[in-house]
Design a protein around this motif. Structure first.
Motif, PDB file in Angstrom:
ATOM      1  N   ALA A 118     -27.246  17.296  36.276  1.00 53.41           N
ATOM      2  CA  ALA A 118     -27.203  18.657  35.748  1.00 53.41           C
ATOM      3  C   ALA A 118     -26.588  19.613  36.766  1.00 53.41           C
ATOM      4  N   GLY A 119     -26.859  19.387  38.051  1.00 53.96           N
ATOM      5  CA  GLY A 119     -26.283  20.224  39.078  1.00 53.96           C
ATOM      6  C   GLY A 119     -24.832  19.907  39.355  1.00 53.96           C
ATOM      7  N   THR A 120     -24.404  18.678  39.039  1.00 59.71           N
ATOM      8  CA  THR A 120     -23.032  18.251  39.296  1.00 59.71           C
ATOM      9  C   THR A 120     -22.122  18.523  38.109  1.00 59.71           C
ATOM     10  N   ILE A 121     -22.671  18.326  36.895  1.00 56.38           N
ATOM     11  CA  ILE A 121     -21.883  18.523  35.661  1.00 56.38           C
ATOM     12  C   ILE A 121     -22.657  19.503  34.778  1.00 56.38           C
ATOM     13  N   PRO A 122     -22.633  20.799  35.086  1.00 59.32           N
ATOM     14  CA  PRO A 122     -23.454  21.784  34.350  1.00 59.32           C
ATOM     15  C   PRO A 122     -22.839  22.193  33.017  1.00 59.32           C
ATOM     16  N   VAL A 123     -22.939  21.307  32.030  1.00 57.56           N
ATOM     17  CA  VAL A 123     -22.369  21.571  30.716  1.00 57.56           C
ATOM     18  C   VAL A 123     -23.432  21.381  29.646  1.00 57.56           C
TER      19      VAL A 123
END
Length: 503
Positions: A118-123
């Motif tokens: 979630a912190g790396t790919i916040p989509v």
């Protein structure tokens, strides 16, 4: 909006491979064939660059860390304690407390993986988007299809439980009980569950007002549910009898495991914050914090309430009553007032679960639609409210009808298997992304990787084996339908099936 980094990735979106490290190096040629199409991956940079964009408008970044935490708590807290506890205790006896710990422990490993991704790919797509960036389009579709089962069906399951507590509240305050024909589904002694349909439609009304407005309403409801559960613990504690804890594990380890698999349904909400990645103000910082904090809070409350509940009422009696916690309150105090008060808290609490889980469902469909794997109607955003309006209405009506006609037990188990499968894929996605893209900035890193994600993956598979054969048949049927839809529609219409025009 598009970034230079996203443009750089357009040349390789059909290959599913990383670009050359040198900027002057030629792009890898597109590979042909069905296998290549099924394995194509969507680059992280492109996922992030497209964040928030929809047809006709954009999602609005309006949610802070506290609101994201409340979304996860709202989607989680209440479901297992207010609804599924009554079904889990007959399977495990007083050891249902251990079942909650097992389910929470299983969720923890997956939560750590969710926090990193979630912190790396916040989509908005949650584990669907994570799988798309790491495991390929077919696996991403399967994951998204599981999420539709997880979120959509759990909305219906929770709505069914809401009707039970509404009946308790009406009986305690007005002396009125809704007729079974209008408050239970077919197979459950009724014709149609009107209260279940009603609460879904009320949640739809909140969601159509906007994400920020929905988050405010959810925060109030979460506060009410926490106070209600703490009140239950304080009052029911006075009725604890030590004999109710013996024998502690009457149905053995198998019963504890089976109850744990059912109760995993109670933890599905912790990942709800990840579906708000495109509406968070600072997603890289706030999403991991919200996921971990919400899981900690709900696990502590679940175990505390379960411990008090099985001490205050014999475990064999749990299968014979609805609105379990209210019943315990009335038996302990001998007064209807406390039961009514708890029923009021449960009505509000379960409504917040419906609201937040329905929110997550619409955002997952939004992401799948934007990628071309679902019809465009699901990614059409209203310009004034920033809400995928048509998406919200369609999903709400579907879930409402499902809640009105399907019994609770079948819904809860179907939700659990879809959740466990999706969580297993998230644990794999962490390992793949660490290997393929070690240079990506990660605001949170899963500790002791790769051991932690592998344990999370194994625990998810183990809990899936504890579910009944009928549940597996439903799951396989659901997967078969999903694959037919993907090969008939999504495979050809995927945006990765064609190069993106340069802008």
């Amino acid at each position: 909006m598009q970034t230079a980094s996203a443009s750089r990735w357009r040349s390789v979106v059909n290959t599913g491979t990383r670009p050359a490290k040198q900027a002057t190096a030629p792009a890898a040629p597109a590979r042909a064939g069905l296998g290549a199409a099924l394995a194509r991956r969507k680059p992280v940079e492109r996922l992030v660059a497209e964040g928030g964009t929809g047809t006709g408008g954009t999602l609005r970044r309006s949610l802070g860390m506290w609101q994201l935490t409340m979304i996860s708590i709202g989607a989680t807290l209440g479901t297992g304690i207010f609804v599924v506890l009554g079904e889990a205790v007959p399977k495990a006896g007083p050891a249902v407390v251990i079942s909650f710990v097992i389910a929470g422990f299983t969720a923890l490993f997956s939560a750590l993986s969710y926090a990193e991704l979630a912190g790396t790919i916040p989509v908005a797509g949650s584990s669907y988007s994570y799988a798309y960036a790491t495991l390929g389009e077919l696996v991403a579709w399967i994951c998204g299809w599981c999420l539709i089962l997880e979120y959509g069906v759990s909305v219906a399951a929770v709505a069914v439980g809401w009707g039970q507590y509404l009946n308790e509240l009406l009986h305690g305050t007005l002396g009125v009980t809704l007729p079974a024909a209008l408050s239970a589904p077919p197979g459950g002694g009724g014709i149609v569950n009107v209260p279940a349909l009603l609460v879904v439609l009320l949640a739809m009304g909140f969601l159509l007002g906007g994400a920020k407005e929905s988050a405010r309403a959810n925060t109030v409801m979460v506060a009410v549910k926490i106070v209600s559960l703490l009140l239950f613990c304080a009052v029911a504690f006075t009725g604890i009898k030590s004999g109710n804890y013996a024998p502690f594990m009457p149905l053995g380890v198998g019963g504890v495991s089976a109850a744990g698999a059912t109760l995993f349904f109670s933890y599905i909400g912790f990942d709800a914050a990840s579906t708000a990645g495109e509406e968070a103000k600072n997603p890289q910082r706030d999403l991991p914090r919200a996921i971990m904090l919400s899981l900690l809070i709900v696990t502590v409350l679940y175990c505390l309430v379960a411990l008090v509940a099985v001490g205050a009422m014999p475990w064999k009696a749990f299968g014979d009553v609805d609105a379990t916690l209210s019943t315990i309150m009335q038996q302990v105090t001998g007064q209807g007032f406390w039961a009514v008060l708890l029923a009021l808290g449960a009505v509000v609490a379960i409504a917040s679960v419906v609201l937040t889980v329905l929110y997550g469902q619409t955002r997952i469909l939004f992401a799948m639609s934007r990628d071309g794997l679902m019809p465009k109607v699901f990614s059409t955003v209203h310009a004034r409210t920033g809400v995928p309006r048509a998406n919200t209405v369609i999903v709400s009506l579907f879930c409402g009808v499902l809640a009105a006609v399907v019994p609770l037990g079948q819904l809860a188990d179907a939700t659990s298997i879809g959740t466990l499968f999706a969580f297993a894929l998230v644990n794999l996605a962490v390992l793949v992304l660490r290997r393929r893209r070690p240079e990506l900035k990660r605001s949170f890193r899963t500790p002791f990787s790769p051991v932690t994600p592998l344990i999370g993956f194994g625990l998810c598979l183990w809990m899936m084996t504890s579910l009944e054969f009928t549940t597996w048949m439903v799951f396989c049927g659901w997967m078969a339908v999903g694959l037919v839809i993907y090969f008939a529609y999504g495979l050809r219409r995927s945006r990765l099936a064609r190069p993106e025009p340069e802008k």
